[in-house]
Design a protein around this motif. Sequence first.
Motif, PDB file in Angstrom:
ATOM      1  N   GLU A  53       0.673  -0.915  -0.331  1.00 13.24           N
ATOM      2  CA  GLU A  53       0.124  -0.047  -0.179  1.00 13.24           C
ATOM      3  C   GLU A  53       0.637   1.067   0.253  1.00 13.24           C
ATOM      4  N   ALA A  54       2.048   1.734   1.149  1.00 11.58           N
ATOM      5  CA  ALA A  54       2.680   1.959   0.902  1.00 11.58           C
ATOM      6  C   ALA A  54       3.331   2.747  -0.489  1.00 11.58           C
ATOM      7  N   LEU A  55       3.640   1.523  -1.899  1.00 11.73           N
ATOM      8  CA  LEU A  55       4.494   1.204  -2.355  1.00 11.73           C
ATOM      9  C   LEU A  55       3.351   2.466  -3.606  1.00 11.73           C
ATOM     10  N   ILE A  56       1.865   2.318  -3.440  1.00 19.28           N
ATOM     11  CA  ILE A  56       1.225   2.146  -4.703  1.00 19.28           C
ATOM     12  C   ILE A  56       0.393   4.308  -3.678  1.00 19.28           C
ATOM     13  N   ALA A  57       0.908   4.288  -2.950  1.00 20.31           N
ATOM     14  CA  ALA A  57       0.578   5.457  -2.306  1.00 20.31           C
ATOM     15  C   ALA A  57       1.652   6.397  -2.778  1.00 20.31           C
ATOM     16  N   LEU A  58       3.083   6.140  -3.012  1.00 23.30           N
ATOM     17  CA  LEU A  58       4.106   6.529  -3.410  1.00 23.30           C
ATOM     18  C   LEU A  58       3.916   6.762  -5.192  1.00 23.30           C
ATOM     19  N   GLU A  59       3.439   5.130  -5.525  1.00 26.15           N
ATOM     20  CA  GLU A  59       3.326   5.732  -7.515  1.00 26.15           C
ATOM     21  C   GLU A  59       2.582   6.482  -7.479  1.00 26.15           C
ATOM     22  N   VAL A  60       1.602   7.137  -6.876  1.00 26.87           N
ATOM     23  CA  VAL A  60       0.016   7.672  -7.226  1.00 26.87           C
ATOM     24  C   VAL A  60       0.754   9.097  -6.743  1.00 26.87           C
ATOM     25  N   ALA A  61       1.115   9.228  -6.050  1.00 26.98           N
ATOM     26  CA  ALA A  61       1.878  10.930  -5.858  1.00 26.98           C
ATOM     27  C   ALA A  61       3.598  10.755  -6.668  1.00 26.98           C
ATOM     28  N   ASP A  62       3.493  10.446  -8.166  1.00 27.84           N
ATOM     29  CA  ASP A  62       4.948  10.136  -9.058  1.00 27.84           C
ATOM     30  C   ASP A  62       6.234   9.793  -8.756  1.00 27.84           C
ATOM     31  N   VAL A  82       6.081  16.387  -2.307  1.00 25.84           N
ATOM     32  CA  VAL A  82       4.999  15.907  -2.461  1.00 25.84           C
ATOM     33  C   VAL A  82       3.931  15.320  -1.738  1.00 25.84           C
ATOM     34  N   ALA A  83       3.236  15.936  -2.390  1.00 21.31           N
ATOM     35  CA  ALA A  83       1.942  15.033  -1.330  1.00 21.31           C
ATOM     36  C   ALA A  83       1.340  13.584  -1.315  1.00 21.31           C
ATOM     37  N   LEU A  84       1.776  13.001  -0.351  1.00 17.85           N
ATOM     38  CA  LEU A  84       0.432  11.593  -0.634  1.00 17.85           C
ATOM     39  C   LEU A  84      -0.526  11.482  -0.531  1.00 17.85           C
ATOM     40  N   PRO A  85      -0.736   9.871  -0.893  1.00 18.95           N
ATOM     41  CA  PRO A  85      -2.776   9.979  -0.945  1.00 18.95           C
ATOM     42  C   PRO A  85      -3.452   9.726   0.515  1.00 18.95           C
ATOM     43  N   GLU A  86      -2.980  10.705   1.484  1.00 23.66           N
ATOM     44  CA  GLU A  86      -3.402  10.601   3.843  1.00 23.66           C
ATOM     45  C   GLU A  86      -4.638  10.404   3.449  1.00 23.66           C
ATOM     46  N   LEU A  87      -5.544  10.988   2.260  1.00 28.93           N
ATOM     47  CA  LEU A  87      -7.016  10.936   2.635  1.00 28.93           C
ATOM     48  C   LEU A  87      -7.970   9.603   2.521  1.00 28.93           C
ATOM     49  N   SER A  88      -6.511   9.210   1.770  1.00 27.93           N
ATOM     50  CA  SER A  88      -7.329   7.575   1.655  1.00 27.93           C
ATOM     51  C   SER A  88      -7.318   6.587   2.049  1.00 27.93           C
ATOM     52  N   ALA A  89      -8.346   5.703   2.468  1.00 28.93           N
ATOM     53  CA  ALA A  89      -8.596   4.915   3.321  1.00 28.93           C
ATOM     54  C   ALA A  89      -8.062   3.696   2.491  1.00 28.93           C
ATOM     55  N   SER A  90      -7.700   2.180   3.324  1.00 26.72           N
ATOM     56  CA  SER A  90      -7.059   1.472   3.243  1.00 26.72           C
ATOM     57  C   SER A  90      -7.878   0.398   2.049  1.00 26.72           C
ATOM     58  N   PRO A  91      -6.947   0.200   0.996  1.00 24.80           N
ATOM     59  CA  PRO A  91      -7.690  -0.909   0.328  1.00 24.80           C
ATOM     60  C   PRO A  91      -8.474  -2.200   1.097  1.00 24.80           C
ATOM     61  N   LEU A  92      -7.076  -2.432   1.855  1.00 23.91           N
ATOM     62  CA  LEU A  92      -6.740  -3.772   2.107  1.00 23.91           C
ATOM     63  C   LEU A  92      -7.956  -3.674   3.367  1.00 23.91           C
ATOM     64  N   VAL A  94     -10.971  -1.703   3.095  1.00 23.46           N
ATOM     65  CA  VAL A  94     -11.897  -1.696   2.590  1.00 23.46           C
ATOM     66  C   VAL A  94     -12.835  -2.433   2.505  1.00 23.46           C
ATOM     67  N   THR A  95     -11.793  -3.843   1.774  1.00 19.17           N
ATOM     68  CA  THR A  95     -12.163  -4.991   1.061  1.00 19.17           C
ATOM     69  C   THR A  95     -12.411  -6.136   2.971  1.00 19.17           C
ATOM     70  N   ALA A  96     -11.669  -5.911   3.307  1.00 25.17           N
ATOM     71  CA  ALA A  96     -12.158  -6.634   4.590  1.00 25.17           C
ATOM     72  C   ALA A  96     -13.394  -6.658   5.176  1.00 25.17           C
ATOM     73  N   VAL A  97     -14.105  -5.388   5.549  1.00 20.85           N
ATOM     74  CA  VAL A  97     -14.785  -3.819   5.717  1.00 20.85           C
ATOM     75  C   VAL A  97     -16.239  -5.043   4.925  1.00 20.85           C
ATOM     76  N   ARG A  98     -15.740  -4.672   3.273  1.00 24.58           N
ATOM     77  CA  ARG A  98     -16.998  -5.366   2.178  1.00 24.58           C
ATOM     78  C   ARG A  98     -17.501  -6.542   2.496  1.00 24.58           C
ATOM     79  N   ALA A 224      -5.803 -12.011  -3.116  1.00 25.58           N
ATOM     80  CA  ALA A 224      -4.757 -11.943  -4.318  1.00 25.58           C
ATOM     81  C   ALA A 224      -4.026 -10.311  -3.506  1.00 25.58           C
ATOM     82  N   MET A 225      -5.430  -9.921  -3.440  1.00 28.94           N
ATOM     83  CA  MET A 225      -3.891  -8.598  -2.816  1.00 28.94           C
ATOM     84  C   MET A 225      -3.004  -8.921  -1.882  1.00 28.94           C
ATOM     85  N   LEU A 226      -2.778 -10.333  -1.086  1.00 27.13           N
ATOM     86  CA  LEU A 226      -2.341 -10.591  -0.547  1.00 27.13           C
ATOM     87  C   LEU A 226      -0.882 -11.018  -0.926  1.00 27.13           C
ATOM     88  N   GLU A 227      -1.170 -11.917  -2.275  1.00 30.00           N
ATOM     89  CA  GLU A 227      -0.284 -12.893  -2.334  1.00 30.00           C
ATOM     90  C   GLU A 227       0.825 -11.708  -3.194  1.00 30.00           C
TER      91      GLU A 227
END
Length: 230
Positions: A53-62, A82-92, A94-98, A224-227
């Motif tokens: 998740e951290a690496l993808i946050a860095l990717e979003v921040a380019d 560079v700003a990071l997507p700090e307000l984003s919820a954790s995808p993991l 979100v999936t757990a609550v779904r 799949a998200m955990l692999e």
Amino acid sequence: MKLQAVSNRKLYIQIADQIRDQILSGSVEAGRQLPSERDLALSLGVSRPTVREALIALEVADLVEVRIGVGAFVKQQKGERVALPELSASPLEVTAVRRLLEPEAAALASRSMTPEGKARLEETLARMQQETQSGRWSVDSDRMLHMTLADACGNAVLREMLEGLWKARGDELDTRFHQHLVETGAVRAHILADHKAIVAAVIDGDGNGARAAMARHLDFVADAMLEAWE
């Protein structure tokens, strides 16, 4: 790379923040591959999915480019913070609550789905099949199918909760995470098959079958998200 252990608050942002500072300070030069998920997780004392998740946050921040099956590579920077997507919820998370809510919503929908709702499900499923066959995946089609079930569940509070989770899915962090998730054809095909099973059970009025099919689908997505991606 020298990184510090982090506390237990929004871990992926804390990790991304440390890596960002090292990139911007020049400690990690452009073009260099970052340490593997495994090595970063060991040095930080966190799970590999949290590092992801951290690496993808860095990717979003380019700041980095994530190459599935290879790793994350530092991109050329101008030096400013560079700003990071700090307000984003954790995808993991979100999936757990779904996983907790959507199987029951599917079961409820199977008992009260209108002919119009069934038609919408079949139309959306046909579109998803076309997208899968052409090597694509659409968050819009995915959301339409799941929210059609939520609309039919007959519980306004549950429906609003699911809508909130799907709004979180619209965050760039979550969108990017799932884009990487479905880069392989096998995953796209599995997700399509899952949706077919869910729709078939709902249309047949099979509440138990709908609940089980939705649970299997979200279990697959979570796994799949955990692999490992490397």
